[in-house]
Design a protein around this motif. Structure first.
Motif, mmCIF file in Angstrom:
data_model
loop_
_atom_site.group_PDB
_atom_site.id
_atom_site.type_symbol
_atom_site.label_atom_id
_atom_site.label_comp_id
_atom_site.label_asym_id
_atom_site.label_seq_id
_atom_site.Cartn_x
_atom_site.Cartn_y
_atom_site.Cartn_z
ATOM 1 N N UNK A 34 56.223 62.036 35.097
ATOM 2 C CA UNK A 34 57.537 62.561 34.118
ATOM 3 C C UNK A 34 57.414 62.074 32.867
ATOM 4 N N UNK A 35 57.833 62.376 31.810
ATOM 5 C CA UNK A 35 58.692 61.501 31.177
ATOM 6 C C UNK A 35 60.166 62.146 30.865
ATOM 7 N N UNK A 36 60.659 61.563 30.093
ATOM 8 C CA UNK A 36 62.060 62.348 29.185
ATOM 9 C C UNK A 36 62.711 61.344 28.046
ATOM 10 N N UNK A 37 63.377 61.545 27.250
ATOM 11 C CA UNK A 37 63.980 61.255 26.723
ATOM 12 C C UNK A 37 65.306 60.558 26.962
ATOM 13 N N UNK A 38 65.870 60.707 27.607
ATOM 14 C CA UNK A 38 66.960 60.682 27.690
ATOM 15 C C UNK A 38 67.844 60.603 28.848
ATOM 16 N N UNK A 39 68.796 59.398 29.255
ATOM 17 C CA UNK A 39 68.799 58.359 29.971
ATOM 18 C C UNK A 39 69.637 59.934 31.680
ATOM 19 N N UNK A 40 70.385 61.054 30.757
ATOM 20 C CA UNK A 40 70.875 62.138 32.041
ATOM 21 C C UNK A 40 70.168 62.700 32.651
ATOM 22 N N UNK A 41 69.054 62.530 31.857
ATOM 23 C CA UNK A 41 67.627 63.349 32.559
ATOM 24 C C UNK A 41 67.035 62.694 33.565
ATOM 25 N N UNK A 42 67.448 61.350 33.975
ATOM 26 C CA UNK A 42 66.237 60.568 34.815
ATOM 27 C C UNK A 42 66.311 60.761 36.009
ATOM 28 N N UNK A 43 68.003 61.215 36.040
ATOM 29 C CA UNK A 43 67.302 61.327 38.191
ATOM 30 C C UNK A 43 67.170 62.662 38.452
ATOM 31 N N UNK A 44 67.337 63.847 37.628
ATOM 32 C CA UNK A 44 66.453 64.773 38.117
ATOM 33 C C UNK A 44 65.236 65.196 37.961
ATOM 34 N N UNK A 45 64.579 64.565 36.695
ATOM 35 C CA UNK A 45 63.479 64.638 36.934
ATOM 36 C C UNK A 45 62.512 63.258 37.991
ATOM 37 N N UNK A 46 63.296 62.257 38.161
ATOM 38 C CA UNK A 46 62.905 61.502 39.070
ATOM 39 C C UNK A 46 62.756 62.259 40.393
ATOM 40 N N UNK A 47 63.771 63.338 40.907
ATOM 41 C CA UNK A 47 63.464 64.331 42.346
ATOM 42 C C UNK A 47 62.960 64.598 42.067
ATOM 43 N N UNK A 48 62.473 65.486 40.657
ATOM 44 C CA UNK A 48 61.204 66.219 41.032
ATOM 45 C C UNK A 48 60.293 66.069 40.891
ATOM 46 N N UNK A 49 59.897 65.445 40.437
ATOM 47 C CA UNK A 49 58.453 64.430 40.460
ATOM 48 C C UNK A 49 58.263 63.235 41.364
ATOM 49 N N UNK A 51 59.035 60.707 41.502
ATOM 50 C CA UNK A 51 58.645 59.210 41.345
ATOM 51 C C UNK A 51 58.950 58.160 42.284
ATOM 52 N N UNK A 52 57.428 56.877 42.233
ATOM 53 C CA UNK A 52 58.290 55.726 43.001
ATOM 54 C C UNK A 52 58.722 55.145 42.255
ATOM 55 N N UNK A 53 58.705 54.807 40.614
ATOM 56 C CA UNK A 53 59.498 53.251 39.524
ATOM 57 C C UNK A 53 59.344 54.770 38.631
ATOM 58 N N UNK A 54 60.579 54.086 37.837
ATOM 59 C CA UNK A 54 60.767 54.748 36.149
ATOM 60 C C UNK A 54 61.148 53.443 35.536
ATOM 61 N N UNK A 55 60.454 53.838 34.776
ATOM 62 C CA UNK A 55 60.825 52.882 33.454
ATOM 63 C C UNK A 55 61.720 53.079 32.630
ATOM 64 N N UNK A 56 62.687 52.528 32.826
ATOM 65 C CA UNK A 56 63.600 53.008 31.774
ATOM 66 C C UNK A 56 63.840 51.980 30.598
#
Length: 207
Positions: A34-49, A51-56
């Motif tokens: 997953x890839x996002x361009x906004x900080x407020x999209x991180x949680x939902x994208x992490x849940x949906x995908x 993901x085990x690691x989020x590079x922020x």
């Protein structure tokens, strides 16, 4: 064979995000899901995908990377955060670790070291740039109070006492007092220099 490490990338610069995705995708045991361009999209994208690691990244629209790391630590601890930023500032490192991030590296980290950092974070370890760690210990925590920090942040866009007072709903006398305190604590000559010192030390992010 174990499953690849599922990675989420969050960075508002599309070129940087794409470059990181390309580099990490060359690793057989890492999968950018997953890839996002906004900080407020991180949680939902992490849940949906899943993901085990989020590079922020640190500075993003919506919310900054340190706040996103804190949200993940609280709401989705299975996804560990690795801050990857251009801004290698001691204050950012301290705030990132306080927010629950598992790692902190700068964007010019060699590709093989970045991939290794992802593996280590996924494995439950903490990864911190050693030079930045030493600088963070030397710099210490921010000397500014939360309100002094708010005043300096407001000074970025409202560069007069009256403007800051209107933004923060404070009296002009209170704003002057906070600015004076911030100038003294940063050993600056004026508010503009105090803002620069605070920004350079990473004291204005995540407040």
């Amino acid at each position: 064979m174990t499953d690849p490490i599922r990675v989420l990338l969050a960075d508002d610069q599309a070129l940087v995000r794409g470059a990181l995705a390309s580099l990490l995708s060359l690793e057989r045991d890492i999968d950018v899901v997953a890839q996002v361009a906004r900080g407020d999209e991180v949680l939902e994208a992490a849940r949906t995908s899943q993901a085990a690691v989020a590079l922020l990244d640190v500075e993003m629209p919506g919310t900054d990377g340190l706040t996103a790391a804190a949200t993940l630590a609280r709401e989705l601890p299975a996804c560990r955060s690795l801050i990857v930023t251009t801004f290698g500032r001691p204050g950012y490192l301290r705030r990132a670790l306080e927010a629950g991030a598992a790692g902190f590296v700068v964007k010019d980290t060699p590709a093989e070291q970045l991939a290794d950092a992802v593996r280590r974070v996924a494995g439950g370890f903490r990864v911190v740039d050693p030079v930045l760690a030493a600088e963070s210990l030397a710099a210490g925590p921010s000397p500014l109070t939360p309100r002094e920090t708010d005043v300096l942040v407001a000074f970025r866009t409202a560069s007069t006492v009256a403007g800051i007072a209107a933004v923060l709903h404070l009296s002009e006398g209170t704003v002057r007092n906070h600015l004076s305190a911030a100038i003294g604590k940063t050993a600056a000559r004026n508010a503009t220099e105090a803002l620069r010192v605070a920004a350079d030390n990473g004291w204005l992010i995540g407040t």
